[in-house]
Write a protein that holds these residues in place. Structure first.
Motif, PDB file in Angstrom:
ATOM      1  N   ALA A 353       0.851  -1.191   0.000  1.00 39.76           N
ATOM      2  CA  ALA A 353       0.000   0.000   0.000  1.00 39.76           C
ATOM      3  C   ALA A 353       0.886   1.240   0.000  1.00 39.76           C
ATOM      4  O   ALA A 353       1.869   1.311   0.750  1.00 39.76           O
ATOM      5  N   VAL A 354       0.544   2.176  -0.864  1.00 45.09           N
ATOM      6  CA  VAL A 354       1.210   3.479  -0.879  1.00 45.09           C
ATOM      7  C   VAL A 354       0.176   4.513  -0.433  1.00 45.09           C
ATOM      8  O   VAL A 354      -0.835   4.721  -1.111  1.00 45.09           O
ATOM      9  N   TYR A 355       0.434   5.097   0.740  1.00 52.32           N
ATOM     10  CA  TYR A 355      -0.479   6.104   1.288  1.00 52.32           C
ATOM     11  C   TYR A 355       0.072   7.497   0.989  1.00 52.32           C
ATOM     12  O   TYR A 355       1.266   7.743   1.150  1.00 52.32           O
ATOM     13  N   ILE A 356      -0.809   8.395   0.557  1.00 56.30           N
ATOM     14  CA  ILE A 356      -0.444   9.785   0.322  1.00 56.30           C
ATOM     15  C   ILE A 356      -1.059  10.643   1.425  1.00 56.30           C
ATOM     16  O   ILE A 356      -2.236  10.493   1.761  1.00 56.30           O
ATOM     17  N   ARG A 357      -0.248  11.524   1.966  1.00 51.25           N
ATOM     18  CA  ARG A 357      -0.724  12.371   3.066  1.00 51.25           C
ATOM     19  C   ARG A 357      -1.460  13.586   2.519  1.00 51.25           C
ATOM     20  O   ARG A 357      -0.923  14.340   1.692  1.00 51.25           O
ATOM     21  N   ARG A 358      -2.684  13.777   2.977  1.00 51.03           N
ATOM     22  CA  ARG A 358      -3.457  14.968   2.676  1.00 51.03           C
ATOM     23  C   ARG A 358      -3.918  15.550   4.010  1.00 51.03           C
ATOM     24  O   ARG A 358      -4.769  14.966   4.677  1.00 51.03           O
ATOM     25  N   GLU A 359      -3.308  16.662   4.380  1.00 49.27           N
ATOM     26  CA  GLU A 359      -3.506  17.283   5.691  1.00 49.27           C
ATOM     27  C   GLU A 359      -3.148  16.268   6.773  1.00 49.27           C
ATOM     28  O   GLU A 359      -2.016  15.813   6.840  1.00 49.27           O
ATOM     29  N   ASN A 360      -4.083  15.821   7.588  1.00 51.38           N
ATOM     30  CA  ASN A 360      -3.757  14.903   8.690  1.00 51.38           C
ATOM     31  C   ASN A 360      -4.300  13.501   8.460  1.00 51.38           C
ATOM     32  O   ASN A 360      -4.526  12.748   9.414  1.00 51.38           O
ATOM     33  N   LEU A 361      -4.509  13.136   7.209  1.00 47.88           N
ATOM     34  CA  LEU A 361      -4.987  11.792   6.883  1.00 47.88           C
ATOM     35  C   LEU A 361      -4.087  11.159   5.832  1.00 47.88           C
ATOM     36  O   LEU A 361      -3.580  11.843   4.936  1.00 47.88           O
ATOM     37  N   LEU A 362      -3.899   9.845   5.949  1.00 47.15           N
ATOM     38  CA  LEU A 362      -3.198   9.065   4.925  1.00 47.15           C
ATOM     39  C   LEU A 362      -4.246   8.365   4.072  1.00 47.15           C
ATOM     40  O   LEU A 362      -5.031   7.559   4.570  1.00 47.15           O
ATOM     41  N   HIS A 363      -4.257   8.675   2.783  1.00 44.56           N
ATOM     42  CA  HIS A 363      -5.210   8.077   1.859  1.00 44.56           C
ATOM     43  C   HIS A 363      -4.493   7.039   0.996  1.00 44.56           C
ATOM     44  O   HIS A 363      -3.394   7.305   0.493  1.00 44.56           O
ATOM     45  N   PRO A 364      -5.060   5.848   0.815  1.00 45.08           N
ATOM     46  CA  PRO A 364      -4.417   4.830  -0.022  1.00 45.08           C
ATOM     47  C   PRO A 364      -4.467   5.237  -1.494  1.00 45.08           C
ATOM     48  O   PRO A 364      -5.533   5.235  -2.099  1.00 45.08           O
ATOM     49  N   GLU A 365      -3.311   5.601  -2.036  1.00 41.35           N
ATOM     50  CA  GLU A 365      -3.239   6.008  -3.437  1.00 41.35           C
ATOM     51  C   GLU A 365      -3.142   4.803  -4.359  1.00 41.35           C
ATOM     52  O   GLU A 365      -3.664   4.800  -5.463  1.00 41.35           O
ATOM     53  N   PHE A 366      -2.446   3.746  -3.860  1.00 43.20           N
ATOM     54  CA  PHE A 366      -2.280   2.531  -4.671  1.00 43.20           C
ATOM     55  C   PHE A 366      -2.196   1.331  -3.740  1.00 43.20           C
ATOM     56  O   PHE A 366      -1.487   1.365  -2.733  1.00 43.20           O
ATOM     57  N   VAL A 367      -2.920   0.262  -4.084  1.00 46.69           N
ATOM     58  CA  VAL A 367      -2.930  -0.959  -3.277  1.00 46.69           C
ATOM     59  C   VAL A 367      -2.845  -2.150  -4.216  1.00 46.69           C
ATOM     60  O   VAL A 367      -3.471  -2.166  -5.277  1.00 46.69           O
ATOM     61  N   SER A 368      -2.046  -3.154  -3.838  1.00 42.13           N
ATOM     62  CA  SER A 368      -1.969  -4.378  -4.634  1.00 42.13           C
ATOM     63  C   SER A 368      -1.777  -5.568  -3.702  1.00 42.13           C
ATOM     64  O   SER A 368      -1.383  -5.415  -2.549  1.00 42.13           O
ATOM     65  N   GLY A 369      -2.058  -6.757  -4.220  1.00 43.74           N
ATOM     66  CA  GLY A 369      -1.865  -7.975  -3.441  1.00 43.74           C
ATOM     67  C   GLY A 369      -3.087  -8.363  -2.634  1.00 43.74           C
ATOM     68  O   GLY A 369      -4.213  -7.916  -2.892  1.00 43.74           O
ATOM     69  N   ASP A 370      -2.859  -9.203  -1.618  1.00 47.98           N
ATOM     70  CA  ASP A 370      -3.946  -9.690  -0.772  1.00 47.98           C
ATOM     71  C   ASP A 370      -4.586  -8.539   0.004  1.00 47.98           C
ATOM     72  O   ASP A 370      -3.923  -7.562   0.366  1.00 47.98           O
ATOM     73  N   ASN A 371      -5.876  -8.678   0.299  1.00 51.35           N
ATOM     74  CA  ASN A 371      -6.623  -7.705   1.100  1.00 51.35           C
ATOM     75  C   ASN A 371      -6.616  -6.297   0.493  1.00 51.35           C
ATOM     76  O   ASN A 371      -6.738  -5.303   1.202  1.00 51.35           O
ATOM     77  N   PHE A 372      -6.474  -6.221  -0.830  1.00 55.45           N
ATOM     78  CA  PHE A 372      -6.391  -4.894  -1.445  1.00 55.45           C
ATOM     79  C   PHE A 372      -7.688  -4.113  -1.268  1.00 55.45           C
ATOM     80  O   PHE A 372      -7.663  -2.884  -1.180  1.00 55.45           O
ATOM     81  N   ARG A 373      -8.844  -4.810  -1.205  1.00 53.32           N
ATOM     82  CA  ARG A 373     -10.116  -4.090  -1.023  1.00 53.32           C
ATOM     83  C   ARG A 373     -10.154  -3.409   0.342  1.00 53.32           C
ATOM     84  O   ARG A 373     -10.657  -2.296   0.477  1.00 53.32           O
ATOM     85  N   LEU A 374      -9.643  -4.102   1.361  1.00 49.04           N
ATOM     86  CA  LEU A 374      -9.641  -3.524   2.698  1.00 49.04           C
ATOM     87  C   LEU A 374      -8.733  -2.300   2.752  1.00 49.04           C
ATOM     88  O   LEU A 374      -9.115  -1.234   3.224  1.00 49.04           O
ATOM     89  N   PHE A 375      -7.506  -2.445   2.249  1.00 52.37           N
ATOM     90  CA  PHE A 375      -6.560  -1.342   2.304  1.00 52.37           C
ATOM     91  C   PHE A 375      -7.040  -0.147   1.489  1.00 52.37           C
ATOM     92  O   PHE A 375      -6.773   0.997   1.842  1.00 52.37           O
ATOM     93  N   SER A 376      -7.743  -0.404   0.397  1.00 54.00           N
ATOM     94  CA  SER A 376      -8.194   0.701  -0.461  1.00 54.00           C
ATOM     95  C   SER A 376      -9.270   1.543   0.208  1.00 54.00           C
ATOM     96  O   SER A 376      -9.532   2.662  -0.222  1.00 54.00           O
ATOM     97  N   THR A 377      -9.896   1.035   1.261  1.00 51.59           N
ATOM     98  CA  THR A 377     -10.938   1.795   1.962  1.00 51.59           C
ATOM     99  C   THR A 377     -10.424   2.472   3.228  1.00 51.59           C
ATOM    100  O   THR A 377     -11.161   3.229   3.859  1.00 51.59           O
ATOM    101  N   LEU A 378      -9.178   2.201   3.616  1.00 47.34           N
ATOM    102  CA  LEU A 378      -8.656   2.769   4.857  1.00 47.34           C
ATOM    103  C   LEU A 378      -8.355   4.253   4.693  1.00 47.34           C
ATOM    104  O   LEU A 378      -7.878   4.700   3.649  1.00 47.34           O
ATOM    105  N   GLU A 379      -8.609   5.005   5.730  1.00 45.24           N
ATOM    106  CA  GLU A 379      -8.135   6.381   5.851  1.00 45.24           C
ATOM    107  C   GLU A 379      -7.494   6.474   7.227  1.00 45.24           C
ATOM    108  O   GLU A 379      -8.182   6.399   8.250  1.00 45.24           O
ATOM    109  N   ILE A 380      -6.183   6.608   7.247  1.00 37.67           N
ATOM    110  CA  ILE A 380      -5.437   6.486   8.501  1.00 37.67           C
ATOM    111  C   ILE A 380      -5.049   7.866   9.011  1.00 37.67           C
ATOM    112  O   ILE A 380      -4.313   8.600   8.335  1.00 37.67           O
ATOM    113  N   PRO A 381      -5.509   8.257  10.178  1.00 38.08           N
ATOM    114  CA  PRO A 381      -5.081   9.535  10.761  1.00 38.08           C
ATOM    115  C   PRO A 381      -3.580   9.506  11.067  1.00 38.08           C
ATOM    116  O   PRO A 381      -3.055   8.494  11.545  1.00 38.08           O
TER     117      PRO A 381
END
Length: 654
Positions: A353-381
């Motif tokens: 997973a490659v997360y891009i920082r936008r203000e105070n949140l990490l948004h998944p910009e690109f996800v591959s491999g297992d559990n990609f659907r889960l990681f693609s929905t995460l927004e990590i403070p």
């Protein structure tokens, strides 16, 4: 006359004396035993003499051959050492100086002949193990990271393994293995200390350090020799044997003079020529049948040091290819897709997973491999979870627990297959711009080598991501209004041309609404431009929220908005305009507390105009006709109905 005799004939005197003695012995023997026995002894003595001469000649030939082979051996070692030194990008004089210093110190300390010969070879070959260290680490222009230093520390061990195959008749291998050990036991690879370190290694350690300090390197300029010896003296009793340091401190000026007197030609390789002859290789070019698995198996079958050298070359080649690919595209999706494929060859993983920082949140910009659907929905403070901690502290995590990522507690079963994670920050010009995270289903799956590789990749990836984000922003700003996020006038014309072309083919209709805020100037004058901008954003949101999914809302500029309504005729467009007007005014009143007035004009293709420009001009004229009326009258339903009739009449005229 005596002088001539002395110069020309004196050398024959020993032969005359020897001949006289032999004649005397022969005469005595003849008187005692008769003449037959002495005569028979002559050939025996001659044979003995000839055998002795042949033996001595062969002995001399053997000695000459041994000296020649020893000289060839030494020249081979020197050539190999120069090649290794060239890979290290140090000067060609480095090995020569180290050897001169080391041998002179060894003589003064009284080393025996075997130890001297071992030190002579080790002073040339002590860095041969750097063949197993990736070149990007060896030639790095700055300080090494802890992970890169861990990789560098393998070179004494690999060097010793290589030289064990040579089977030197003197103890070269222990010197090479221990030449980075320290007197106080803080060195590597075995942590030996004091007299337990071979004397040759102790000499080589101090001499190599002195020469390194006094030489130009990629990461710093050379120190003056007096300053360099001062550093070595300070380390006596900690890093270096005090006896060795004492000799160096006393004789370094003399030794430097001796080293400068011995010059060797620099190694010049013909790397800049082009060879014209030669057909394609038997294995063909890229796309050969030999699979990556078979290559890996071939590496495993090799001796350990050879597999380390092959792995270093593979890593350097893979990183070079990855760097080329990362810098060849301005598309962020394409860049990260290439990364996911190339990186897996260097660091095995199950999910990325490659997360891009936008203000105070990490948004998944690109996800591959297992559990990609889960990681693609995460927004990590930032600051929370594994990746959030990495972004906040700008530090990597090795073999972290994926279950601490936000979202795990919602459904722990989704993370049940992932047991370790490796995450590194992506450092941009102004701080952390994101996080690169790899996940694996095995516990402690990632090694320090994997972390080192990922840190090398992250620096190049950060630059590629920043460039791609800038390009995306520039591309978006060319077609998007910065304030409201709606498409701008350029995008509107392109979209409207496309819609009209579609309608021409299908025979359908498309309507256009032009919306303008009547009292926007008064709002700016009374409340300021910030409140005016807020009102524009509210209107844009209200327009977008009260349209169908496939309707197109754009900002023409200033306080003017356009809505494209595919499939609506003039009557339905008028109803839609009334609905939009009411909802926009209500939402604007609720969110801003301002009393806004909106004028709307409409036009329908094909009656309202033949192309995009005609259609917009027609709707614009209707909108200005409505704007000319009193706002109080426009608020009444009756006058709004009159406005609908007037717009329909205008469209009929056109």
């Amino acid at each position: 006359m005596p002088v001539i005799w002395k110069n020309r004939y004196f050398w024959m005197l020993p032969f005359y004396v020897a001949g006289a003695v032999l004649a005397g012995i022969f005469d005595i023997a003849r008187g005692e035993v008769g003449w037959q026995l002495p005569v028979l002894a002559v050939p025996v003595l001659f044979l003995l003499y000839r055998s002795y001469r042949i033996y001595m000649a062969r002995l001399e030939d053997g000695r000459s051959h041994a000296e020649e082979m020893a000289s060839l051996h030494l020249r081979t070692i020197e050539a190999l050492a120069l090649a290794i030194d060239a890979k290290d990008q140090t000067t060609h004089e480095h090995l020569e100086r180290v050897q001169v210093y080391a041998m002179e110190v060894a003589k003064e300390l009284g080393l025996n002949e075997s130890e001297m010969e071992a030190l002579r070879a080790a002073s040339l070959l002590h860095d041969i193990g750097k063949l197993a260290v990736p070149e990007h680490i060896i030639s790095k222009p700055g300080r090494l990271t802890p992970e890169e230093f861990e990789k560098m520390k393998i070179h004494p061990v690999v060097g010793a393994e290589i030289l064990e195959r040579v089977r030197f008749p003197y103890p070269v291998v222990p010197i090479v293995r221990s030449h980075h050990e320290k007197w106080d036991g803080s060195g590597y690879p075995d942590g030996r200390w004091g007299e337990d370190i071979p004397i040759g290694a102790r000499i080589l350690s101090a001499v190599d350090c002195l020469d390194a300090l006094a030489s130009d390197r990629q990461y710093r300029k050379a120190m003056p020799l007096d300053q360099a010896i001062g550093v070595v003296v300070q380390e006596a009793g900690r890093a270096f044997d005090p006896r060795v340091v004492e000799v160096l401190a006393r004789r370094y000026v003399e030794l430097e003079r001796m080293a400068k007197a011995r010059k060797i030609e620099p190694l010049k390789l013909s790397t800049d020529i082009k060879i014209e002859a030669g057909a394609a290789p038997a294995a063909g070019f890229e796309g050969s049948d030999k699979s990556a698995a078979s290559k890996a198996a071939a590496i495993l079958e090799q001796p350990d040091f050879l597999s380390k050298i092959a792995a270093a070359r593979h890593e350097a080649h893979a990183l070079f290819e990855l760097a080329q690919n990362l810098g060849s595209s301005l598309s962020l999706d394409e860049t990260l897709s290439v990364l996911s494929v190339r990186l897996k060859r260097l660091v095995p993983y199950d999910s990325m997973a490659v997360y891009i920082r936008r203000e105070n949140l990490l948004h998944p910009e690109f996800v591959s491999g297992d559990n990609f659907r889960l990681f693609s929905t995460l927004e990590i403070p930032v600051g929370q979870g594994l990746s959030g901690w990495v972004a906040e502290n700008s530090k990597p995590i090795l073999n972290g627990n994926p279950s601490v990522e936000p979202g795990y507690l919602n459904d722990p079963s989704k993370f049940s297959t992932l047991r370790s994670a490796l995450a590194v920050p992506l450092q941009g010009v102004n701080g952390v711009i994101g996080v690169l995270a790899l996940y694996s289903s095995e516990r402690d799956s990632f090694t320090k080598d994997h972390l080192r590789v990922l840190l090398v990749v992250s620096s190049k990836l950060s630059l590629a991501i920043e460039n791609a984000l800038r390009y995306r922003q520039a591309e978006t700003s060319a077609t998007t209004d910065f304030l409201t996020g709606l498409p701008n006038a350029r995008s509107l014309f392109l979209h409207l041309d496309s819609e009209i072309a579609r309608c021409k083919r299908s025979g359908e209709v498309v309507s256009l609404l032009v919306c303008d805020l009547d009292n926007f100037k008064q709002i700016n004058d009374q409340y300021g431009h910030l409140e005016g901008n807020k009102a524009l954003k509210v209107v844009a949101t209200a327009l977008r929220g009260n349209c169908r999914e496939y309707d197109y809302v754009a900002r023409m500029g200033g306080d003017e908005f356009v809505v494209v309504l595919p499939g609506l005729d003039a009557a339905n467009a008028a109803q839609r305009a009334e609905h939009i007007r009411k909802m926009v005014l209500e939402e604007a009143r609720l969110q801003t507390g301002l009393e806004l007035s909106v004028s709307i004009g409409s036009a329908t293709y094909p009656h309202g105009g033949a192309d995009a420009e005609d259609l917009l001009s027609s709707a614009d004229r209707v909108m200005y006709k409505v704007k000319a009326a009193s706002p109080e009258r426009l608020r009444s339903q009756k006058n709004w109905a009159l406005w609908q009739q007037s717009t329909q009449g205008t469209q009929t005229i056109h």
